[in-house]
Design a protein around this motif. Structure first.
Motif, mmCIF file in Angstrom:
data_model
loop_
_atom_site.group_PDB
_atom_site.id
_atom_site.type_symbol
_atom_site.label_atom_id
_atom_site.label_comp_id
_atom_site.label_asym_id
_atom_site.label_seq_id
_atom_site.Cartn_x
_atom_site.Cartn_y
_atom_site.Cartn_z
ATOM 1 N N THR A 1 18.678 2.128 -4.098
ATOM 2 C CA THR A 1 17.961 1.517 -5.153
ATOM 3 C C THR A 1 18.062 2.416 -6.381
ATOM 4 O OG1 THR A 1 15.703 2.006 -4.846
ATOM 5 C CG2 THR A 1 16.493 -0.205 -3.752
ATOM 6 N N ASN A 2 18.197 1.767 -7.709
ATOM 7 C CA ASN A 2 17.963 2.715 -8.708
ATOM 8 C C ASN A 2 16.433 3.102 -9.111
ATOM 9 O OD1 ASN A 2 20.480 2.871 -8.691
ATOM 10 N ND2 ASN A 2 20.792 2.287 -11.001
ATOM 11 N N GLY A 3 16.172 4.193 -9.759
ATOM 12 C CA GLY A 3 14.794 4.298 -10.298
ATOM 13 C C GLY A 3 13.660 4.593 -9.007
ATOM 14 N N ARG A 4 12.602 4.282 -9.123
ATOM 15 C CA ARG A 4 11.344 4.497 -8.294
ATOM 16 C C ARG A 4 10.444 3.287 -8.394
ATOM 17 N NH1 ARG A 4 10.378 9.783 -6.689
ATOM 18 N NH2 ARG A 4 11.888 11.344 -7.354
ATOM 19 N N ALA A 5 10.292 2.810 -7.145
ATOM 20 C CA ALA A 5 9.470 1.706 -7.007
ATOM 21 C C ALA A 5 7.954 2.227 -7.032
ATOM 22 C CB ALA A 5 9.775 1.076 -5.748
ATOM 23 N N GLY A 6 7.311 1.359 -7.551
ATOM 24 C CA GLY A 6 5.812 1.543 -7.711
ATOM 25 C C GLY A 6 4.906 1.859 -6.352
ATOM 26 N N MET A 7 4.206 2.814 -6.294
ATOM 27 C CA MET A 7 3.416 2.958 -4.935
ATOM 28 C C MET A 7 1.791 3.315 -5.544
ATOM 29 S SD MET A 7 3.959 5.031 -1.328
ATOM 30 C CE MET A 7 2.676 5.041 -0.277
ATOM 31 N N ALA A 8 0.894 2.742 -4.935
ATOM 32 C CA ALA A 8 -0.586 2.941 -5.321
ATOM 33 C C ALA A 8 -1.363 3.494 -4.201
ATOM 34 C CB ALA A 8 -1.111 1.636 -5.623
ATOM 35 N N SER A 9 -1.811 4.580 -4.345
ATOM 36 C CA SER A 9 -2.691 5.205 -3.403
ATOM 37 C C SER A 9 -4.121 4.814 -3.692
ATOM 38 C CB SER A 9 -2.740 6.819 -3.286
ATOM 39 O OG SER A 9 -3.506 7.342 -2.450
ATOM 40 N N MET A 10 -4.768 3.976 -2.802
ATOM 41 C CA MET A 10 -6.080 3.265 -3.382
ATOM 42 C C MET A 10 -7.242 3.879 -2.394
ATOM 43 S SD MET A 10 -4.938 -0.478 -4.455
ATOM 44 C CE MET A 10 -5.120 -0.970 -2.802
ATOM 45 N N ARG A 11 -8.564 3.815 -2.823
ATOM 46 C CA ARG A 11 -9.830 4.193 -2.247
ATOM 47 C C ARG A 11 -10.447 2.798 -2.345
ATOM 48 N NH1 ARG A 11 -14.480 6.559 -3.606
ATOM 49 N NH2 ARG A 11 -13.504 7.316 -5.250
ATOM 50 N N LEU A 12 -10.534 2.138 -1.160
ATOM 51 C CA LEU A 12 -11.336 0.877 -1.003
ATOM 52 C C LEU A 12 -12.817 0.797 -0.701
ATOM 53 C CD1 LEU A 12 -8.721 -1.357 0.864
ATOM 54 C CD2 LEU A 12 -8.901 -0.888 -1.664
ATOM 55 N N GLU A 13 -13.532 0.017 -1.292
ATOM 56 C CA GLU A 13 -15.148 0.038 -0.913
ATOM 57 C C GLU A 13 -15.375 -0.916 0.289
ATOM 58 O OE1 GLU A 13 -16.584 -2.118 -4.324
ATOM 59 O OE2 GLU A 13 -16.300 -0.698 -5.446
ATOM 60 N N CYS A 14 -14.137 -1.348 1.035
ATOM 61 C CA CYS A 14 -14.264 -1.754 2.329
ATOM 62 C C CYS A 14 -13.247 -1.300 3.243
ATOM 63 C CB CYS A 14 -14.273 -3.392 2.343
ATOM 64 S SG CYS A 14 -12.746 -3.985 1.687
ATOM 65 N N ASP A 15 -13.373 -1.907 4.455
ATOM 66 C CA ASP A 15 -12.227 -1.501 5.373
ATOM 67 C C ASP A 15 -10.965 -2.142 5.000
ATOM 68 O OD1 ASP A 15 -11.700 -0.205 8.210
ATOM 69 O OD2 ASP A 15 -10.797 -1.902 8.270
ATOM 70 N N HIS A 16 -9.825 -1.626 5.265
ATOM 71 C CA HIS A 16 -8.627 -2.093 4.575
ATOM 72 C C HIS A 16 -8.249 -3.512 5.397
ATOM 73 C CE1 HIS A 16 -5.801 -1.173 8.275
ATOM 74 N NE2 HIS A 16 -6.619 -0.061 8.395
#
Length: 609
Positions: free
Chosen positions: A508-523
């Motif tokens: 693919t071209n470019g870079r896909a978005g990725m988010a590292s998230m901290r949640l207030e609950c279990d995933h």
């Protein structure tokens, strides 16, 4: 870097005869594009009028079943301009323009340019808070909106600085043949402009180089979208440097454009090249990989505008015996990756790839005027490629505090020297402008624009694009502001903290978005469907993270900045990431947990991003 991508003296010598043959046109382009007389009338409106004088009966725009000569198009733009003057729009006033690719968009922008009004070219993907910000930022007098975006405008109208009685409407059809009807509260432009005069306006002779032509919205490096001032002098640079010096179309040429006209690539580079050659613009509403070559051949296009993602999609289409059966001789754009460059040219029979590098806000540009492979070309403006510390996300400076240029074949940060001939016009926000300038780079008192891009020095003043840096990455041909995506994510229920960055997906071209998230609950208890639904309300599709990494904590620097380099390095590779990772597959309405098998399928190209 491949050895063949380092330019040698023998390669330059082989290109010189063709280069010298085009030298007169190049010199003319430099004269036109770098005019220093600030009292001379110029700009987009003048360019349209000059093309009309040179090719009055030639086609200006071809769109579906609509065919407009330059005389017809210029007269239409004049009618709109006369009407805008009649309602009090003056030089310097801002007009929000919200239309998808169609003739009404170009006629509206031309009309504004003719009277010195500034078109705010809003990204048609924007919704909600981002749309409110983009419109209010430029303090517009009126809004001109197409039927296709009227709902998006109405959803936020109560939060806008524009008076409710100052909204104007284009029906989504050929309004020259049928004006259509406007909803209650809207003024139908096709009706009100139909009886206006068709003569050129005297105001066009009072538009000069430093007058603003339009605003292009860019994510820049941080925060909400910024409105970049694109003045008429800068339009003339694209018109001259690309139209005469590089692309060199003739009245018999037809350039196909399916790129959005809220970007400078289509609006300035492609259209400027067309106007300089008095050629025809073949306009497509949106890009379609399956219809692309059929539309090219239907209109007998001899050129087209591209971004790298578009070329990759075309390469992904099944090979057809007719792939080379087209009249295209030159393409102009940016982002064509070295991995497919030669294959693309060979498969579709393309002779010249006029790759270029520029940014809406930047002060330098590169153009592949010598038609080398795998390069953005050369730049006549002063620039440097300097060593960059990815870990600390800043340029390397020596013991004297000066930056260090890379060697031939090496990659580093591209910076452009700020001079009277290569000024940095900046953003509407002075503070944002200041953040993009490096000082005391090679000597005390000098100033350089930070492009935020990694480039490789190929030798002989040529460069090769490598990657975006910092808080912005590029995906689907768009710049994505990580801080804006982080802000939206953090506002959603049960999300405590978010870090957004770009990751590479093979092929693919470019870079896909990725988010590292901290949640207030279990995933396992988090509502990923709700999360995606909320993102769709506030973000354009290309800005929505493809991957989510559910982390227990975020690593920061001593100044409490998130360390993105390790996250980028890990990507979505489960062999490196112990945290749960989720993915949004194409056209899905939720995120699903990534498995080894699913990761392998994504990397093998089973899913088309």
């Amino acid at each position: 870097m491949k050895h063949g991508d380092v330019i040698t003296i023998s390669q330059v010598a082989a290109k010189l005869p063709g280069f010298m043959a085009g030298l007169p046109s190049m010199l003319k382009g430099l004269r036109v594009g770098n005019a220093t007389d600030l009292s001379k009338p110029m700009g987009l409106g003048r360019c349209v009028e000059q093309a009309t004088e040179e090719n009055p009966n030639g086609f200006a725009i071809l769109y579906d079943d609509t065919a407009l000569t330059y005389t017809q198009f210029n007269a239409w733009a004049n009618r709109i301009a006369h009407y805008l003057v009649s309602i009090g729009i003056q030089k310097g006033d801002t007009v929000v323009v919200m239309l998808e690719n169609r003739p009404e968009l170009l006629a509206t922008v031309t009309a504004c340019a003719k009277i010195g009004a500034v078109s705010a070219l809003v990204n048609t993907s924007q919704r909600g808070k981002v749309l409110v910000h983009s419109i209010n930022l430029v303090k517009p007098r009126i809004a001109i909106v197409g039927e296709e975006l009227a709902e998006a405008y109405s959803e936020v109208e109560s939060e806008l600085v524009i008076s409710p009685d100052q909204k104007y409407y284009w029906a989504d059809q050929d309004t020259l043949k049928d004006a259509g009807s406007a909803p209650e509260g809207w003024v139908n432009l096709a009706e009100t402009t139909g009886t206006q005069p068709e003569n050129n306006l005297p105001q066009t002779q009072q538009v000069f180089a430093e007058d603003a032509c339009f605003y292009i919205y860019t994510s820049g490096t941080t925060g909400m979208p910024k409105a970049v001032v694109f003045n008429h002098g800068r339009y003339m640079k694209a018109y001259g440097n690309f139209g005469y010096s590089a692309v060199r179309l003739t009245p018999s040429d037809r350039m196909y454009i399916c790129l959005p006209f809220y970007h400078a690539t289509a609006m300035a580079v492609c259209w400027g090249s067309i106007l300089a050659g008095s050629a025809a613009l073949v306009l497509s509403r949106k890009f379609s990989a399956s219809r692309f070559w059929d539309e090219i051949n239907q209109h007998q296009a001899t050129a087209f505008g591209y971004v790298g993602e578009l070329c990759r999609y075309l390469m992904d289409q099944p090979v057809r015996p007719s792939d080379r059966n087209n009249k295209v001789r030159i393409i102009v754009g940016n982002g064509l990756r070295p991995s497919i460059w030669r294959g693309f040219k060979d498969r579709f029979g393309i002779e010249k790839v006029m790759e270029f590098y520029a940014s809406s806000e930047g002060n330098i540009g590169f153009t592949n005027v010598m038609n080398f492979d795998n390069t953005v070309g050369l730049s006549p403006l002063p620039y440097a490629i300097v060593r960059y510390d990815k870990e600390n996300e800043r340029p390397v400076r020596d013991s004297k505090g000066r930056m260090i240029k890379v060697k031939k074949g090496e990659a580093g940060l591209l910076i452009g020297k700020i001079t009277p001939k290569s000024p940095f016009h900046g953003y509407t926000d002075p503070e944002k402008t200041k953040q993009c300038i490096f000082e005391d780079v090679f000597q005390k008192g000098d100033a350089w624009f930070n492009t935020g891009d990694l480039m490789r020095d190929m030798g002989f003043k040529h460069a090769q694009f490598v990657d975006r840096l910092g808080d912005t990455f590029r995906w689907k041909g768009e710049n994505v502001s990580t801080t804006e995506v982080e802000r939206i994510c953090d506002s959603i229920e049960s999300v405590s903290e978010t870090v957004v960055y770009g990751v590479e997906i093979p092929n693919t071209n470019g870079r896909a978005g990725m988010a590292s998230m901290r949640l207030e609950c279990d995933h396992t208890q988090f509502d990923f469907s709700m999360f995606l639904k909320e993102l769709n309300k506030e973000l354009p599709h290309y800005a929505i993270p493809v991957f989510l990494r559910v982390s227990s904590g975020m690593e920061t620097t001593g100044t409490f900045k998130h360390k993105k380099a390790p996250l980028k390095e890990d990507g979505f590779n489960l062999a490196k990431v112990a945290d749960p990772v989720y993915v949004c597959l194409p056209k899905a309405d939720t995120y699903v947990q990534l498995t080894d098998e699913l990761q392998a399928e994504i990397e093998a190209g089973k899913y088309r991003y």
